[in-house]
Design a protein around this motif. Structure first.
Motif, PDB file in Angstrom:
ATOM      1  N   TYR A 425       0.828  -1.197   0.000  1.00  0.00           N
ATOM      2  CA  TYR A 425       0.000   0.000   0.000  1.00  0.00           C
ATOM      3  C   TYR A 425       0.869   1.257   0.000  1.00  0.00           C
ATOM      4  O   TYR A 425       2.039   1.220   0.384  1.00  0.00           O
ATOM      5  N   GLU A1102      -5.508   6.071   0.056  1.00  0.00           N
ATOM      6  CA  GLU A1102      -4.677   4.880  -0.068  1.00  0.00           C
ATOM      7  C   GLU A1102      -4.785   4.285  -1.469  1.00  0.00           C
ATOM      8  O   GLU A1102      -5.844   4.261  -2.074  1.00  0.00           O
ATOM      9  N   GLY A1104      -3.535   0.734  -3.562  1.00  0.00           N
ATOM     10  CA  GLY A1104      -2.933  -0.589  -3.498  1.00  0.00           C
ATOM     11  C   GLY A1104      -1.934  -0.765  -4.625  1.00  0.00           C
ATOM     12  O   GLY A1104      -1.786   0.100  -5.496  1.00  0.00           O
TER      13      GLY A1104
END
Length: 1191
Positions: A425, A1102, A1104
């Motif tokens: 992440y 965030e 990924g």
């Protein structure tokens, strides 16, 4: 300082084995008032088995060529280009000692050169001295004769001997035996085998000559061609004969005899290892290998490994032009398995190396490139596009496919993001700089509960900060980590452009990661600002001096203070918030200090800043002191001196309003008793101090302690009611300087309870006189009750020595009877005349005046009396006693008047009709002091009769009688009040400026004007500033107190003192000739560089690992603008493969303005004629529907 003078950097790199780099010359100049020159010699770089360390030597001189001394901070960096932003190596040397201009450092001794820095490619050296970077960088190059040294790489290096495994050095020598001949043709040495020893025609095999295996078939050393020749192609008949013989035999059939070579191994081309003579690494070069000699048959499959090839060993200079052709490469011989991941980088390919001529048409096809092998991250288009011909642009250009990380529309402008391998992440952090460009700047990032702490390790050990390329690590440090609610992270960003934004990334989600948080790598002690007058890092860790790293060479000498092996300074008391290396100084609070000699640069006048890290307190609770000097010295023990204060020699506001914090100490620190006789903050104050030791010439007065209470004690001073003297003489002998006035005496030396006041004349003829009597003209006769009365009367009259015209004037003190140390009487008249009578021994005034038992010594001249008291009819009163002569006057006759002269005569008139002053008959007119026949005329009878006998010419004449003993210490000590100074000196220069300490009270002062605050326990960062209008005191980056003040700072010849009377630790002392702002001081407290406008940060959402791929580009992000890739040619959702036109013409637009330039827009994916927040050109419209991509 480098901003005040010109510096020249002359560097020379020398590489062992005669490999030398050429001289570097770097010129640098800032400022106008001062010039200095720096000469630096860069020494040898040891290679091979020796560690790679550069001995960097130099000389620093003034403009006149004089070598200077001090401590200088230096930082060295290597780059692969002249303008690159990321160094490939860097190292800092703090406080480099410079002695008479000379210094030396070892580059690579702190931060070793990585393997990638092998000096096989072009490098540029950048030097920073005392936070000033010299420009431009200089490219490292070889000296002319050192170029030859590159052949060392291919030299024959060692020889192994069967008989002796020791390393041999010297020359290889060939000598012929019975079976050999050696001939030298001038350009060749030919070894010829003529027969074997012990046989008639057998020629020895070469295995008998050299330690080779049976596959060897012979050789020839041809010195002209400087190579080993394959005898498969003989060049002489003798070679052909040898070849024929050798070819007819294998190794087992060769004959071995005692023939031998005498070999001298010089260690350059041959070496001996494990009893084997072998070619040394690099011993065989291209010059030693004939064309076509080595074929694929000579190299077994898989025999050449990367271990056999030294780093950077294969260089273009080693390969002749056109040497590698298609015929040299077996079809499909180079596969992906032979090339390590990331092995081929831009630094391996020289500029302009790959051209169209190097690649055959249609040679590279899609079958040669593995899927997804070439990505946008592998291509930096500003470097690629100049090499793309126009045909590429107009004939379709280049289109590559990428996976989309978000939904993409056709004709969107897109950029390509990268990812840190191994992490799951990340969140983007947008840093916006609204001020000038910043370098190596520490940025604070605050995380709140919106950050997905659950995806990171609980202790944050997997947190990484990465630059805008998504992969380059950035130094960072956790100030706090409190999941799941908050965290504070500091990151050092190499470059923040002016008025721009930049994206960096916080990566997390790696269970195997260990913490990379580092205070040392993130923060700094060198802030890069100007106006430094003194900078004492105190990182020497030993020795008797403290170096000045400001460039002003204000070095200090240590007296008593001791080095401590840890770096000082902490944030908010946190023990881990400091540098892991360094040192500081510990002061004992008694006699430890550092002294910096007075210098012009230290006489700061207009504005100033003093900074330091401190941990401790003042050894005393008093802020100020003054030296008190005495001239002459005290004559006896317990002598008492008067200290007189006024508004000219004392700053009353620095003491308590009632003076109760005043104290006195001798030079050894012992307290002295004192009594404040008078305290007047608007005028004069009088303090008496008792000095225990005779011969004392100075002592200290201390004050400035709000918590002190009064200890003034009158009982320690002679002449007070609590400590009365025996007489005024006694008081005079133990105190000075004294004034005329009232003092307490107790002549019998008993309890102070029966002491009484008398008036003392402390100035006439050395002082010490006690006023004992006042008399009017008609009460001089001894028979008067004024004399005979045994009790004092009208004593209050005697407390005023003046002579008012009061009718009742006569007074007598009890001291007339009680004093016992009197040996002088002084008679003073209202005519301002006086006469003094001395006696041979001491007694009371009454005894001396009413008896004749103590002789005069001597008696004053008669005419002195006459002059003092006047006369009538040539008469004058005289003080005489029976039987003792009066010099120049009549005698007191005792033989004819035994009754009358049996009493002593006092004041008598010398009458014109009497022969003597002491009458024997009542009929005589002389008035005398006898109590015999003349009692009626001496106060016992009619006063008129007495006065008619002989009045003085002045009927108002009155007399004051003073008594004194022996003056044993006739000194009048001159007491001088010295200048004010701080007792606890953290950093002070006399009374001009400084920061002082008293207990926990911290004080800053300018010209004696003081502001104070309370110093907390533990390490604190303190600062004092003054800008000609206001002085301010700071604690831990926050303003604590301020005071309006104007005027220039005074100058003086005092040394700068650090740490005197400070009980604790001091580190990182800084002195500026300007007033730093609060933000600058806060940055220094936080050990980071200053920005005029603090950059702001925004933490994004965030992402990924799937976020790697295409994104819509926006001009609001520096990262997106920098990584703009091209125009999407079709739409797709996240995870779809999207074709992107990265060069050439993109079609399908509508309404483009032909000939106009287009830029990234602030709207993601859009382009516009108007540049967005960050100007990033996309291309030029060549038709309303076509955009030629050209960045």
């Amino acid at each position: 300082m480098l901003n005040a003078y010109s510096s020249r950097l002359i560097s020379q790199l020398s590489l062992d084995l005669n490999l030398f780099f050429s001289n570097l010359i770097m010129n640098y100049q800032k400022g106008e008032n001062m010039r200095k020159t720096v000469f630096i010699l860069l020494g040898s770089l040891l290679v091979l088995a020796v560690p790679q360390i550069i001995n960097y030597q130099g000389k620093v001189t003034n403009a006149d060529g004089t070598g200077i001394s001090g401590n200088i901070n230096m930082e060295f960096r290597l780059y692969t280009s002249e303008t690159g932003t990321m160094p490939i190596w860097q190292e800092t040397h703090n406080s480099v000692p410079v002695s008479n201009g000379l210094f030396s450092v070892l580059l690579g001794s702190i931060v070793p050169f990585p393997d990638s820095v092998d000096f096989s490619a072009a490098y540029w050296l950048e030097v920073e001295i005392n936070d000033e970077t010299m420009s431009p960088r200089e490219r490292l190059s070889s000296s002319p004769y050192a170029i030859r040294a590159r052949w060392v790489d291919d030299a024959l290096q060692s020889v192994n001997s069967v008989a002796n495994i020791a390393r041999r050095r010297g020359h290889l020598t060939l000598s012929a035996d019975s079976a050999f001949t050696i001939s030298d043709t001038g350009d060749s040495i030919v070894i010829r085998f003529t027969g074997a020893s012990g046989g008639s025609s057998v020629t020895p095999g070469l295995s008998q000559v050299l330690a080779v295996d049976n596959s060897a078939h012979g050789f020839q050393i041809n010195m002209n061609a400087n190579r080993i020749v394959n005898l498969g192609s003989p060049i002489e008949a003798t070679d052909a004969v040898t070849k024929s013989y050798v070819n007819g035999l294998d190794g087992d059939a060769l004959s071995f005899y005692s023939e031998k070579f005498n070999v001298n191994v010089d260690g350059t081309s041959l070496e001996i290892a494990s009893d084997t003579l072998r070619v040394k690494q690099g011993g065989i070069t291209t010059e030693h290998i004939a064309d076509g000699t080595i074929t694929s048959a000579d190299i077994g499959p898989g025999e050449i490994h990367h271990e056999n090839i030294a780093p950077a060993a294969i260089d273009s200079i080693l390969i002749a032009d056109g040497s590698i052709s298609g015929a040299d490469l077996r079809p499909q011989s180079i596969t992906a398995t032979q090339i390590a991941e990331g092995a081929i980088t831009g630094s391996n390919i020289a500029a302009n190396t790959i051209t169209g001529a190097n690649i055959t048409d249609s040679t590279i096809t899609s079958a040669d490139i593995a899927p997804s092998t070439i990505r946008g991250s592998n291509l930096y288009w500003p470097d690629v596009t100049p090499h793309l011909g126009d045909s590429l642009f107009y004939a379709g250009g280049i289109t590559l496919s990428y996976l989309a990380a978000e939904s993409i529309n056709a004709l969107d402008a897109v950029y390509l993001s990268s990812w840190l391998s191994g992490w799951s992440y990340r969140v983007p952090v947008t840093i916006t700089n609204t001020g000038p460009a910043l370098a190596q700047y520490q940025v604070k990032i605050t995380l709140d509960s919106s950050f997905p702490f659950g995806h990171a390790q609980s202790d944050g050990r997997d947190i990484r900060l990465v630059d805008s390329d998504g992969a380059a690590p950035l130094p960072f440090w956790f100030q706090s980590w409190n999941p799941p609610s908050s965290a504070v992270i500091w990151v050092k960003v190499g470059n923040l452009q002016a008025l721009s934004s930049k994206i960096i990334y916080i990566y997390y989600g790696n269970t195997s990661a260990t913490s990379a948080s580092s205070f040392d790598n993130t923060f700094t002690k060198n802030f890069g600002e100007g106006n430094l007058v003194g900078l004492w890092h105190m990182d020497e860790g030993g020795g008797s001096s403290v170096g000045d790293s400001s460039g002003r060479f204000n070095n200090g000498t240590i007296s008593g203070a001791t080095w401590q092996g840890t770096d000082g300074g902490q944030w908010d008391g946190a023990s881990g918030v400091n540098f892991s290396t360094g040192s500081h100084l510990l002061f004992d609070g008694v006699d430890d200090y550092v002294s910096v000699p007075d210098a012009t640069a230290l006489d700061i006048m207009d504005a100033i800043t003093i900074e330091a890290w401190v941990n401790g307190s003042g050894s005393v609770a008093w802020l100020f002191r003054r030296i008190i000097t005495l001239n002459p010295a005290t004559p006896v023990n317990n002598y008492q001196v008067k200290v007189q204060l006024n508004t000219s020699n004392f700053i009353y506001s620095h003491a308590k309003p009632d003076g109760s914090d005043v104290r006195f100490y001798d030079l050894s620190g012992n307290s002295l008793s004192y009594w404040i006789e008078q305290w007047n903050t608007s005028g004069e104050s009088i303090i008496w101090v008792r000095i225990p030791a005779s011969g004392t010439t100075s002592f200290y007065m201390q004050y400035g302690n709000p918590g002190a209470t009064a200890v003034s004690d009158p009982s320690v001073i002679r002449g007070t009611q609590a400590n009365p003297g025996i007489s005024c003489t006694d008081i005079r002998n133990i105190r000075s300087p004294l004034t005329n006035g009232l003092y307490y005496i107790d002549p019998n030396g008993g309890s102070p309870g029966d002491a009484y006041q008398v008036y003392c004349d402390m100035t006439t003829n050395n002082g010490g006189w006690t006023l004992v009597m006042k008399l009017s003209k008609n009460d001089f006769c001894y028979g008067s009750s004024r004399w005979t009365d045994s009790s004092p009367f009208n004593e209050s009259y005697l407390l005023d020595p003046t002579m008012p015209n009061a009718q009742q004037y006569d007074a007598k003190s009890r001291a007339f009877y009680e004093l016992t140390d009197v040996n002088s009487l002084r008679f003073y008249t209202s005519r301002d005349t006086s006469v003094t009578v001395s006696f041979a021994s001491a007694s009371s005034p009454r005894t001396l005046m009413t008896t004749n038992t103590i002789a005069f010594s001597p008696y004053p001249d008669y005419f002195q009396w006459k002059a003092a008291f006047g006369h009538d009819r040539s008469q004058a009163p005289i003080f005489m006693r029976a039987g003792q002569p009066v010099s120049g006057g009549p005698n007191c006759r005792t033989n004819s008047c035994p009754v009358g002269c049996g009493q002593p005569c006092m004041f008598c008139y010398q009458a014109s009709d009497g022969a003597y002053c002491c009458p024997c008959a009542a009929t005589m007119n002389d008035v005398n002091s006898g109590v015999g026949n003349n009692s009626a005329y001496c106060g016992g009878g009619d006063p008129a009769d007495c006065s008619s006998a002989g009045n003085w010419a002045d009927p108002a004449l009155r007399v004051i009688i003073w008594a004194r003993g022996t003056i044993t210490n006739p000194v009048n000590i001159i007491v001088t009040i010295g200048n004010e100074e701080f007792i606890g000196k953290i950093v002070t220069k006399g009374t001009a400026y400084g920061i002082g300490i008293a207990g926990s009270t911290l004080a800053g002062f300018i010209n004696g004007n003081v502001i104070t605050t309370t110093l907390p326990s533990g390490w604190s960062h303190i600062a004092l500033t003054y800008n000609s209008t206001t002085m301010k005191l700071y604690l831990n980056g926050t303003e604590s107190v301020s005071k309006a003040l104007t005027g220039a700072i005074n100058t003086n010849a005092n040394n700068l003192i650090i740490g005197e009377k400070f009980n604790g630790r001091i580190d990182e002392v800084r002195l500026y000739d300007r007033a730093l702002s609060q933000q600058e001081i806060k940055c220094h407290y936080e050990r980071r560089r200053y920005a005029q406008s603090e950059p702001t940060t925004i933490v994004g959402l965030e992402e990924g690992s799937s976020a790697v791929g295409l994104h819509k580009a926006s001009a609001t992000s520096a990262y997106q603008a920098e990584h703009f890739l091209g125009i999407a040619l079709s739409s797709g959702a996240s995870g779809d493969s999207i074709p992107v036109r990265i060069s050439g013409v993109a079609q399908g637009f509508t309404g483009l303005t032909v000939g106009a330039d287009y830029y990234l827009s602030d709207t993601p994916g859009q382009i516009s004629i108007n540049p967005g927040s960050i100007s990033r050109r996309v291309g030029t419209a060549i038709a309303p529907d076509r955009l030629l991509i050209s960045r």
